[in-house]
Design a protein around this motif. Structure first.
Motif, PDB file in Angstrom:
ATOM      1  N   GLU A  19       0.495  -3.764   4.278  1.00  0.00           N
ATOM      2  CA  GLU A  19       0.044  -2.490   4.802  1.00  0.00           C
ATOM      3  C   GLU A  19       1.059  -1.960   5.808  1.00  0.00           C
ATOM      4  N   ARG A  20       0.893  -0.699   6.165  1.00  0.00           N
ATOM      5  CA  ARG A  20       1.810  -0.076   7.118  1.00  0.00           C
ATOM      6  C   ARG A  20       1.871  -0.851   8.431  1.00  0.00           C
ATOM      7  N   ASP A  21       0.736  -1.342   8.898  1.00  0.00           N
ATOM      8  CA  ASP A  21       0.698  -2.058  10.173  1.00  0.00           C
ATOM      9  C   ASP A  21       1.356  -3.427  10.108  1.00  0.00           C
TER      10      ASP A  21
ATOM     11  N   SER B 177       0.851  -1.174   0.000  1.00  0.00           N
ATOM     12  CA  SER B 177       0.000   0.000   0.000  1.00  0.00           C
ATOM     13  C   SER B 177       0.897   1.236   0.000  1.00  0.00           C
ATOM     14  N   GLU B 178       0.348   2.377  -0.403  1.00  0.00           N
ATOM     15  CA  GLU B 178       1.140   3.606  -0.419  1.00  0.00           C
ATOM     16  C   GLU B 178       1.545   4.018   0.994  1.00  0.00           C
ATOM     17  N   ALA B 179       0.700   3.725   1.980  1.00  0.00           N
ATOM     18  CA  ALA B 179       1.060   4.041   3.363  1.00  0.00           C
ATOM     19  C   ALA B 179       2.277   3.238   3.808  1.00  0.00           C
ATOM     20  N   ALA B 180       2.365   1.975   3.368  1.00  0.00           N
ATOM     21  CA  ALA B 180       3.531   1.151   3.704  1.00  0.00           C
ATOM     22  C   ALA B 180       4.783   1.695   3.037  1.00  0.00           C
TER      23      ALA B 180
ATOM     24  N   SER C 101      10.462   6.705   5.115  1.00  0.00           N
ATOM     25  CA  SER C 101      10.732   7.575   6.254  1.00  0.00           C
ATOM     26  C   SER C 101      11.816   7.030   7.181  1.00  0.00           C
TER      27      SER C 101
ATOM     28  N   LEU D 102       4.353  -3.826   8.879  1.00  0.00           N
ATOM     29  CA  LEU D 102       5.790  -3.580   9.017  1.00  0.00           C
ATOM     30  C   LEU D 102       6.190  -3.651  10.490  1.00  0.00           C
TER      31      LEU D 102
ATOM     32  N   ARG E 173       7.946   1.493  11.519  1.00  0.00           N
ATOM     33  CA  ARG E 173       6.809   2.414  11.579  1.00  0.00           C
ATOM     34  C   ARG E 173       7.070   3.589  12.507  1.00  0.00           C
TER      35      ARG E 173
ATOM     36  N   ASP F 227       5.340   4.793   2.159  1.00  0.00           N
ATOM     37  CA  ASP F 227       5.701   6.037   2.849  1.00  0.00           C
ATOM     38  C   ASP F 227       6.471   5.738   4.140  1.00  0.00           C
ATOM     39  N   ALA F 228       6.046   4.703   4.867  1.00  0.00           N
ATOM     40  CA  ALA F 228       6.744   4.337   6.099  1.00  0.00           C
ATOM     41  C   ALA F 228       8.158   3.836   5.801  1.00  0.00           C
TER      42      ALA F 228
END
Length: 473
Positions: A383-385, A347-350, A356, A387, A392, A352-353
């Motif tokens: 997904e971000r969660d 996902s894009e949120a992943a 960062s 990782l 995160r 982005d994490a």
């Protein structure tokens, strides 16, 4: 039942027999349930060979494949996450034939079932790369297409397909490797932990004129000093002797940590090899630039000048974050994950994490993180969660939700073939703007037969409009 099934197969076969377009059906486990004969002209594979092929995103690793080209073909046909969620989707993919030749194609995936079904089959239509498409392009699949493009670019330059990236820093590294592999003079490689020292050094060796000669990496910190001297200056009891190793490449990891007396002997060895008819290649490596070790008095001036005629710097991951998404996708496709639990992307949120984080362990750390996230992810996308909490930037752990359990019942072939036929007719009508003659021509059947099948399948007979072919100019 056998008679009805035979009739269904024959009915669908009449549409597919004259079609040059490869078509396939995936079951709920992403295995090919049906393939038409057009695959032979595209890949050299018969429909019988393709039946049962698992289509999962393992990555087309051509250089490792003897019979792996069939596995790579299955990877190229892996459906996007959107299609598995019941939405039509298209994806660019690199198709590999039996001889290892690659060609770009556009694949449309059409779910054969209602949007609420948890176990559904998919119809796949293979089009030319630039063909107009009805299904929207899959965002989750674009990164896989980018990865395939970069793998092909690397192979075109005679690099391993693992040398991936489009950033200026990565491009400079590839240029330096090409220069270093064209000569036999010593070189110094500056590389942080986990940034790929062994890969770069071995790629320099393999691209050179002595690729078949020994390649040896020596850790000047981990290896006992007496053992290091045996390997470098004579095989009193070792198995490697540089005086007899024609074209060998020796890599000295942590070369700036060499004892001063060993450095002095190494200078003598390098000076004497000018007249040696069996030269070896020496590559030194360190975390910091050799100038720093020289300034601190850790590196002799004469050895510095011998080893730094050519200096390569492997960029750390934090300096090439634009390459991170495709590197993460590559590690995901190569990860050793349990069967049936392989996410197809991020996902894009992943992403982005991942961008960062500062990545002190570089590529090695990224590979470990992606494999752990691939095991934790319950869905098609990481997904971000999924990782690790250190990536995160959080310290509150949470258990991932249980993996949804879908039905394992497979739809009977009769129903699947009828859905395939319906999709083909609906697409032909749409591309032809409901011009029945053009639609029948696309399907390779007569206009009366098209009308009859539309009535039998309850397909709406809409008024004809200008054909799509007329409007493409």
């Amino acid at each position: 039942m056998g008679t009805a099934r035979t009739a269904s197969v024959r009915r669908l076969g009449q549409i597919l027999a004259q079609s040059a377009r490869p078509i396939f059906v995936l079951d709920a486990d992403d295995r090919i349930l049906y393939a038409n004969s057009a695959w032979e002209s595209l890949t050299g594979r018969t429909p019988e060979e393709m039946i049962g092929l698992e289509c999962v995103p393992t990555g087309p690793i051509v250089e490792n494949a003897a019979d792996g080209d069939l596995r790579a073909l299955g990877s190229s046909l892996a459906p996007p996450a959107e299609a598995r969620r019941g939405q039509p989707a298209s994806a660019r993919s690199l198709i590999l034939d039996r001889q290892g030749r690659e060609s770009w194609r556009q694949i449309e995936f059409w779910p054969l079932g209602g949007p609420s079904e948890t176990s559904r089959t998919l119809l796949g239509l293979v089009l030319e790369a630039e063909s107009p498409r009805l299904a929207p392009e899959s965002p989750s699949h674009q990164r896989r297409a980018e990865l395939a493009t970069l793998r092909a670019k690397a192979r075109a330059r005679s690099f391993r397909s693992s040398f991936l990236g489009d950033s200026p820093a990565h491009g400079r590294l590839l240029d330096q490797i090409e220069v270093a592999s064209a000569v036999r003079t010593p070189a110094w490689i500056v590389a942080e932990t986990g940034s790929g020292l062994r890969s770069v050094a071995s790629q320099i060796h393999e691209r050179g004129s002595h690729a078949a000669s020994p390649f040896l990496l020596l850790d000047c910190v981990a290896l006992a000093p007496d053992r290091l001297e045996v390997v470098l200056f004579g095989a009193r009891e070792g198995s490697f002797d540089p005086s007899t190793a024609t074209g060998a490449t020796i890599v000295l990891k942590h070369a700036d940590q060499l004892a001063r007396d060993v450095q002095a002997r190494l200078v003598g060895l390098l000076a004497s090899r000018v007249s040696d008819p069996r030269p070896f290649r020496l590559l030194a490596a360190s975390h910091d630039a050799p100038e720093a070790a020289r300034a601190l008095g850790k590196l002799r001036d004469d050895l510095y000048f011998h080893l730094t005629g050519l200096v390569l710097r492997i960029p750390p991951l934090r300096e090439r974050l634009s390459d991170l998404p495709v590197l993460a996708q590559n590690f995901l496709e190569l990860a050793d994950l349990p069967a049936g639990r392989r996410p197809i992307g991020f996902s894009e949120a992943a992403i982005d994490a991942l961008r960062s984080y500062d990545w002190p362990g570089n590529l090695s750390e990224l590979a470990r993180v992606i494999e752990a996230a691939g095991r934790a992810a319950p869905g098609e996308l990481i997904e971000r969660d999924d990782l690790p909490m250190t990536i995160r930037g959080e310290w509150a752990a949470a258990y991932p939700p249980p993996r949804p359990q879908g039905t394992t019942n497979t739809e009977n072939l009769d129903a699947i073939l009828e859905l395939v036929e319906r999709r083909l007719i609906e697409q032909a009508l749409s591309l032809s703007r409901h011009n029945k003659s053009r639609a029948a021509e696309r399907l390779g059947i007569s206009r009366p037969r098209l009308y009859r099948r539309m009535k039998e399948l309850n397909i709406e007979d809409l008024a004809e409009g200008p054909s799509s072919e007329m409007n493409q100019g």
